[in-house]
Design a protein around this motif. Sequence first.
Motif, PDB file in Angstrom:
ATOM      1  N   VAL A  32     -61.280 -18.373  16.367  1.00  0.00           N
ATOM      2  CA  VAL A  32     -60.729 -17.249  17.142  1.00  0.00           C
ATOM      3  C   VAL A  32     -61.572 -16.009  16.891  1.00  0.00           C
ATOM      4  CG1 VAL A  32     -58.728 -15.765  17.494  1.00  0.00           C
ATOM      5  CG2 VAL A  32     -58.401 -18.211  17.109  1.00  0.00           C
ATOM      6  N   ASN A  33     -61.884 -15.796  15.624  1.00  0.00           N
ATOM      7  CA  ASN A  33     -62.822 -14.742  15.248  1.00  0.00           C
ATOM      8  C   ASN A  33     -64.237 -15.318  15.364  1.00  0.00           C
ATOM      9  OD1 ASN A  33     -64.390 -12.763  14.101  1.00  0.00           O
ATOM     10  ND2 ASN A  33     -63.106 -12.501  12.277  1.00  0.00           N
ATOM     11  N   LYS A  34     -64.939 -14.939  16.410  1.00  0.00           N
ATOM     12  CA  LYS A  34     -66.226 -15.558  16.732  1.00  0.00           C
ATOM     13  C   LYS A  34     -67.256 -15.440  15.614  1.00  0.00           C
ATOM     14  CE  LYS A  34     -64.752 -16.622  20.824  1.00  0.00           C
ATOM     15  NZ  LYS A  34     -64.456 -18.033  21.153  1.00  0.00           N
ATOM     16  N   THR A  35     -67.131 -14.417  14.792  1.00  0.00           N
ATOM     17  CA  THR A  35     -68.107 -14.227  13.714  1.00  0.00           C
ATOM     18  C   THR A  35     -67.988 -15.309  12.641  1.00  0.00           C
ATOM     19  OG1 THR A  35     -66.610 -12.743  12.514  1.00  0.00           O
ATOM     20  CG2 THR A  35     -68.157 -11.737  14.080  1.00  0.00           C
ATOM     21  N   GLU A  36     -66.872 -15.999  12.607  1.00  0.00           N
ATOM     22  CA  GLU A  36     -66.650 -17.059  11.629  1.00  0.00           C
ATOM     23  C   GLU A  36     -67.047 -18.439  12.162  1.00  0.00           C
ATOM     24  OE1 GLU A  36     -62.539 -16.727  10.788  1.00  0.00           O
ATOM     25  OE2 GLU A  36     -62.681 -14.741   9.858  1.00  0.00           O
ATOM     26  N   SER A  37     -67.415 -18.520  13.423  1.00  0.00           N
ATOM     27  CA  SER A  37     -67.707 -19.806  14.068  1.00  0.00           C
ATOM     28  C   SER A  37     -69.051 -20.379  13.616  1.00  0.00           C
ATOM     29  CB  SER A  37     -67.727 -19.632  15.593  1.00  0.00           C
ATOM     30  OG  SER A  37     -66.493 -19.126  16.061  1.00  0.00           O
ATOM     31  N   ASN A  38     -69.162 -21.667  13.781  1.00  0.00           N
ATOM     32  CA  ASN A  38     -70.444 -22.372  13.606  1.00  0.00           C
ATOM     33  C   ASN A  38     -70.532 -23.382  14.749  1.00  0.00           C
ATOM     34  OD1 ASN A  38     -72.693 -23.842  12.895  1.00  0.00           O
ATOM     35  ND2 ASN A  38     -72.194 -23.915  10.714  1.00  0.00           N
ATOM     36  N   LEU A  39     -71.396 -23.096  15.697  1.00  0.00           N
ATOM     37  CA  LEU A  39     -71.474 -23.911  16.900  1.00  0.00           C
ATOM     38  C   LEU A  39     -72.513 -25.025  16.802  1.00  0.00           C
ATOM     39  CD1 LEU A  39     -71.191 -21.073  19.577  1.00  0.00           C
ATOM     40  CD2 LEU A  39     -69.368 -22.383  18.462  1.00  0.00           C
ATOM     41  N   SER A  40     -73.111 -25.167  15.633  1.00  0.00           N
ATOM     42  CA  SER A  40     -74.125 -26.220  15.459  1.00  0.00           C
ATOM     43  C   SER A  40     -74.093 -26.747  14.027  1.00  0.00           C
ATOM     44  CB  SER A  40     -75.522 -25.684  15.808  1.00  0.00           C
ATOM     45  OG  SER A  40     -76.489 -26.694  15.699  1.00  0.00           O
ATOM     46  N   ILE A  41     -73.194 -27.672  13.771  1.00  0.00           N
ATOM     47  CA  ILE A  41     -73.067 -28.293  12.451  1.00  0.00           C
ATOM     48  C   ILE A  41     -73.747 -29.660  12.505  1.00  0.00           C
ATOM     49  CG2 ILE A  41     -71.473 -29.107  10.676  1.00  0.00           C
ATOM     50  CD1 ILE A  41     -69.372 -27.200  11.944  1.00  0.00           C
ATOM     51  N   ASP A  42     -74.882 -29.766  11.854  1.00  0.00           N
ATOM     52  CA  ASP A  42     -75.652 -31.019  11.874  1.00  0.00           C
ATOM     53  C   ASP A  42     -75.338 -31.850  10.637  1.00  0.00           C
ATOM     54  OD1 ASP A  42     -77.190 -30.724  14.312  1.00  0.00           O
ATOM     55  OD2 ASP A  42     -78.254 -29.104  13.288  1.00  0.00           O
ATOM     56  N   ILE A  43     -75.048 -33.123  10.870  1.00  0.00           N
ATOM     57  CA  ILE A  43     -74.769 -34.069   9.786  1.00  0.00           C
ATOM     58  C   ILE A  43     -75.727 -35.243   9.944  1.00  0.00           C
ATOM     59  CG2 ILE A  43     -73.020 -35.513   8.689  1.00  0.00           C
ATOM     60  CD1 ILE A  43     -70.906 -33.753  10.098  1.00  0.00           C
ATOM     61  N   VAL A  44     -76.585 -35.447   8.948  1.00  0.00           N
ATOM     62  CA  VAL A  44     -77.602 -36.497   9.008  1.00  0.00           C
ATOM     63  C   VAL A  44     -77.297 -37.568   7.957  1.00  0.00           C
ATOM     64  CG1 VAL A  44     -80.067 -37.014   8.804  1.00  0.00           C
ATOM     65  CG2 VAL A  44     -79.326 -34.843   9.813  1.00  0.00           C
ATOM     66  N   PHE A  45     -77.419 -38.825   8.353  1.00  0.00           N
ATOM     67  CA  PHE A  45     -77.214 -39.934   7.426  1.00  0.00           C
ATOM     68  C   PHE A  45     -78.279 -40.993   7.697  1.00  0.00           C
ATOM     69  CE2 PHE A  45     -74.842 -40.723  11.245  1.00  0.00           C
ATOM     70  CZ  PHE A  45     -75.016 -42.078  11.510  1.00  0.00           C
ATOM     71  N   ALA A  46     -78.512 -41.873   6.733  1.00  0.00           N
ATOM     72  CA  ALA A  46     -79.584 -42.866   6.872  1.00  0.00           C
ATOM     73  C   ALA A  46     -79.282 -44.066   5.978  1.00  0.00           C
ATOM     74  CB  ALA A  46     -80.934 -42.236   6.491  1.00  0.00           C
ATOM     75  N   TYR A  47     -80.130 -45.107   6.134  1.00  0.00           N
ATOM     76  CA  TYR A  47     -80.066 -46.259   5.239  1.00  0.00           C
ATOM     77  C   TYR A  47     -80.231 -45.779   3.802  1.00  0.00           C
ATOM     78  CZ  TYR A  47     -81.645 -50.512   2.873  1.00  0.00           C
ATOM     79  OH  TYR A  47     -81.780 -51.550   2.006  1.00  0.00           O
ATOM     80  N   PRO A  48     -79.475 -46.249   2.833  1.00  0.00           N
ATOM     81  CA  PRO A  48     -78.588 -47.419   2.847  1.00  0.00           C
ATOM     82  C   PRO A  48     -77.121 -47.105   3.150  1.00  0.00           C
ATOM     83  CG  PRO A  48     -78.927 -46.761   0.587  1.00  0.00           C
ATOM     84  CD  PRO A  48     -79.693 -45.780   1.441  1.00  0.00           C
ATOM     85  N   PHE A  49     -76.841 -45.993   3.794  1.00  0.00           N
ATOM     86  CA  PHE A  49     -75.493 -45.669   4.294  1.00  0.00           C
ATOM     87  C   PHE A  49     -74.459 -45.439   3.186  1.00  0.00           C
ATOM     88  CE2 PHE A  49     -77.663 -48.467   7.342  1.00  0.00           C
ATOM     89  CZ  PHE A  49     -77.852 -47.548   8.365  1.00  0.00           C
ATOM     90  N   ARG A  50     -74.883 -44.666   2.180  1.00  0.00           N
ATOM     91  CA  ARG A  50     -73.908 -44.189   1.188  1.00  0.00           C
ATOM     92  C   ARG A  50     -73.284 -42.917   1.763  1.00  0.00           C
ATOM     93  NH1 ARG A  50     -78.292 -45.817  -2.214  1.00  0.00           N
ATOM     94  NH2 ARG A  50     -77.707 -47.642  -3.478  1.00  0.00           N
TER      95      ARG A  50
END
Length: 202
Positions: A32-50
């Motif tokens: 609601v308070n735009k200053t607190e927003s994050n419009l690009s949260i990147d989550i990266v994962f890879a082998y061996p998938f822990r």
Amino acid sequence: MCMVIFAPLFAIFAFATCGGYSGGLRLSVDCVNKTESNLSIDIVFAYPFRLHQVTFEVPTCEGKERQKLALIGDSSSSAEFFVTVAVFAFLYSLAATVVYIFFQNKYRENNRGPLIDFIVTVVFSFLWLVGSSAWAKGLSDVKVATDPKEVLLLMSACKQPSNKCMAIHSPVMSSLNTSVLSEIQSAKALKKRERVATLTGL
């Protein structure tokens, strides 16, 4: 002879598509308070998938406070077992191909060659069966754990109707799907080799 050639090829596809995988997803939290927003949260994962070791921070939409989260699950045992079997199956298939092509006469001199080939092929066929079942289940768990809708449910900010949480893009799993299919085809090729070994010497 085609089955001898295809077995290592399928094994290569199997361990390359799984062992070399890296994927990610992107989420958006619009407070609601735009200053607190994050419009690009990147989550990266890879082998061996822990996945439980894959951490990321998201806004809580309550001032500057951040929430540290992690994905759920650990499919490393099934993935590593799958890749290990694939690598050894490739090496054995490669060695068997050399023997079939260049040492055919010695291979047929007595029953020891076909017998050893038969036993090793049976063992690998069993391991492929176990590996395909384990990795198919592991892949299913990875897909669920990295589903953006499931990840959004972990965020406290997304439980407030006033905040808007969205998935920007989902992970691409096509190569992992290919790894399972390659595993099945490799198992079939090994089964055919098993029958060949039986007919040639047993």
